[in-house]
Every structure is written in structure tokens, then in C-alpha cells.
Design an enzyme around this catalytic site. Structure first.
Site, mmCIF file in Angstrom:
data_model
loop_
_atom_site.group_PDB
_atom_site.id
_atom_site.type_symbol
_atom_site.label_atom_id
_atom_site.label_comp_id
_atom_site.label_asym_id
_atom_site.label_seq_id
_atom_site.Cartn_x
_atom_site.Cartn_y
_atom_site.Cartn_z
ATOM 1 N N PHE A 40 -0.192 -1.943 8.375
ATOM 2 C CA PHE A 40 0.879 -2.864 8.004
ATOM 3 C C PHE A 40 2.100 -2.722 8.906
ATOM 4 O O PHE A 40 2.789 -3.690 9.181
ATOM 5 C CB PHE A 40 1.307 -2.626 6.550
ATOM 6 N N ILE A 108 -2.749 3.000 0.186
ATOM 7 C CA ILE A 108 -2.854 2.366 -1.129
ATOM 8 C C ILE A 108 -4.259 1.833 -1.380
ATOM 9 O O ILE A 108 -4.484 1.084 -2.318
ATOM 10 C CB ILE A 108 -1.850 1.202 -1.246
ATOM 11 N N HIS A 126 2.671 5.987 -2.255
ATOM 12 C CA HIS A 126 3.028 4.568 -2.230
ATOM 13 C C HIS A 126 2.199 3.744 -3.200
ATOM 14 O O HIS A 126 2.164 2.519 -3.104
ATOM 15 C CB HIS A 126 2.886 4.021 -0.806
#
Length: 253
Positions: A40, A108, A126
Site C-alpha cells: 500500500f 492486515i 494495524h
């Protein structure tokens, strides 16, 4: 010390692992890219194409909540099809061997659990994107429940119990870090003799402080990451090679 080549790096890592009694891995996005999970944060990553939606914006705006869930459902196939890579499997082998009591992760994707770690032994800094949670009462929801109501109502659903918004069980920008996970990670970092940072740029604080915490408490520090990090100069060993190739030799039967 920066490994001069992959072979020497793997040999040195093997020696360090063999001499350690308690190993704590700290994993970032790099360990999951070979599994098809996009990075990301890096250049070209998801956040360079779509601006992250901060937590306060998610809470305040139904439009933001709708967009957040639209993005998550667009990624559903990617997350659903992902399977643990060589890095995950290598850590799971060391976990089964009793070398690793738990793993700290910034990821995640649930892949550590899929590789064989008990859920209680995965410290998720997270959160986890494979289920949802009400931001009010904390009730958990399966993603299928959210998707059904999203399709029926044309937008993000609210909690069936308290009418507060439901979001993925992840930590968004501006959202408080999970206190329990941070405390557990701190304790693990302070009571190991080897800390291995894997696939993390080590720029996201306060999580990036755990390798230094472990080092200051006497642990050896190994960093495995394709790109340099700000903590390379304090590490006992730095391996700047593919994570799967580096950890592949440690995958047990």
C-alpha cells in the site's frame, strides 16, 4: 553488517537463528507481496492511486464510508485468494519448533494465521481486514454480512445493535493504535534474544520503534528488506534480497 550476497546472508542468518532461543519476527508488507497482496505504501502502491481515507473522515461522512467499503470489496478476490508465502511458512516452521513464541505484524491479511500461527500468537498492530467491527460497541461482523447489506441498501451498513458505523477491523490513519497489541509487542521485543524485521520499511511509528527496543534490551537485530532502512546501521545483519528466497531454506516439512 550487510550481507554481500544472498548465499552468505542465508548462511549467516542460519547461524544466528541456531544460536537464538527466543526469536521475535516483525513483519511488514514485503513478506506478503509474493502472495499477491499489494504494497500500500511504496511508490506505485495502492495509496499512490487512491488517497487513504482517514478515520475521522470515515466517521463523519457516509460518502467516505461508502467509498471505503467499495474499495475493500474491490480487493476481496485478492485477499481471498492469497496464501502464505515462503516467508510466512518459514516463520511458521520456527514457531512449531518452539523458537518463535509470537509474531508482531503490521500486515492486515491474516496470512500468519493461515500459515499455522495460533491467532493468539499473532500481534496485529494495524488490525485485520478479513472481518469487520462496529466502531461503537465493537461487535464483529463477517464481510459477507456487510456486502449483503451494502448491496441491498446501496451503501455502508451500520451496526445492528447500536447503529454506529461498521468498518473493516483495521487501523486507519488518525485512529488510535490498539493498546493491547502495542503492550504485547513491547513485552515481546524486550524479552527476546533475536529480533528479525522482515519486509518493513521501518518508517511507521510507533511500530518502527520495536526493533530498536529489542536491540537496546540486548537482542541481536536482523533486517531483511529489499530497500535500505534507517535502522540498518544498528543491525547485526542486513539482507537486501527477496524475502521468499532468503527465508525459503528455513521452511520445514
Amino acid at each position: 553488517m550487510i550481507a554481500t550476497d544472498l548465499r552468505s546472508g542465508v548462511e549467516q542468518l542460519g547461524e544466528i537463528i541456531a544460536s537464538a532461543s527466543t526469536i521475535i519476527p516483525f513483519t511488514g508488507a514485503g513478506i506478503s507481496t509474493e502472495c499477491g497482496i499489494p504494497d500500500f505504501r511504496s511508490p506505485g502502491g495502492v495509496w499512490t492511486r487512491n488517497r487513504p481515507i482517514p478515520y475521522d473522515e470515515f466517521v463523519a461522512s457516509r460518502q467516505a464510508r461508502d467509498e471505503a467499503w467499495r474499495r475493500r470489496f474491490a480487493m476481496q478476490t485478492t485477499f481471498a485468494q492469497a496464501r502464505p508465502g515462503r516467508g510466512h511458512r518459514a516463520l511458521a516452521s520456527l514457531y512449531r519448533a518452539g523458537k518463535i513464541p509470537a509474531v508482531i505484524t503490521q500486515n492486515i491479511d491474516n496470512l500468519h494465521q493461515m500459515s499455522g500461527f495460533a491467532s493468539d500468537h499473532v500481534v496485529e498492530l494495524h488490525g485485520n481486514t478479513t472481518y469487520a467491527r462496529c466502531i461503537g460497541c465493537g461487535k464483529s461482523y463477517e464481510l459477507e454480512w456487510v456486502k449483503q447489506r451494502f448491496d441491498e441498501d446501496g451503501g455502508a451498513p451500520d451496526c445492528a445493535d447500536c447503529d454506529e458505523p461498521v468498518k473493516t477491523a483495521t487501523i486507519s490513519f488518525g485512529q488510535a493504535m490498539p493498546e493491547d497489541a502495542m503492550q504485547r509487542a513491547s513485552g515481546l521485543a524486550q524479552h527476546c534474544d533475536l529480533f528479525i524485521a522482515i519486509g518493513s520499511s521501518l518508517v511507521v511509528w510507533p511500530a518502527a520503534g520495536f526493533p530498536l527496543m529489542a536491540r537496546n534490551c540486548g537482542a541481536r537485530l536482523v533486517i531483511i528488506n529489499r530497500e535500505p532502512t534507517d535502522q540498518d546501521d544498528v543491525a547485526d545483519l542486513v539482507i537486501r534480497h527477496d524475502i521468499g528466497e532468503t527465508l525459503g531454506p528455513f521452511v520445514g516439512n
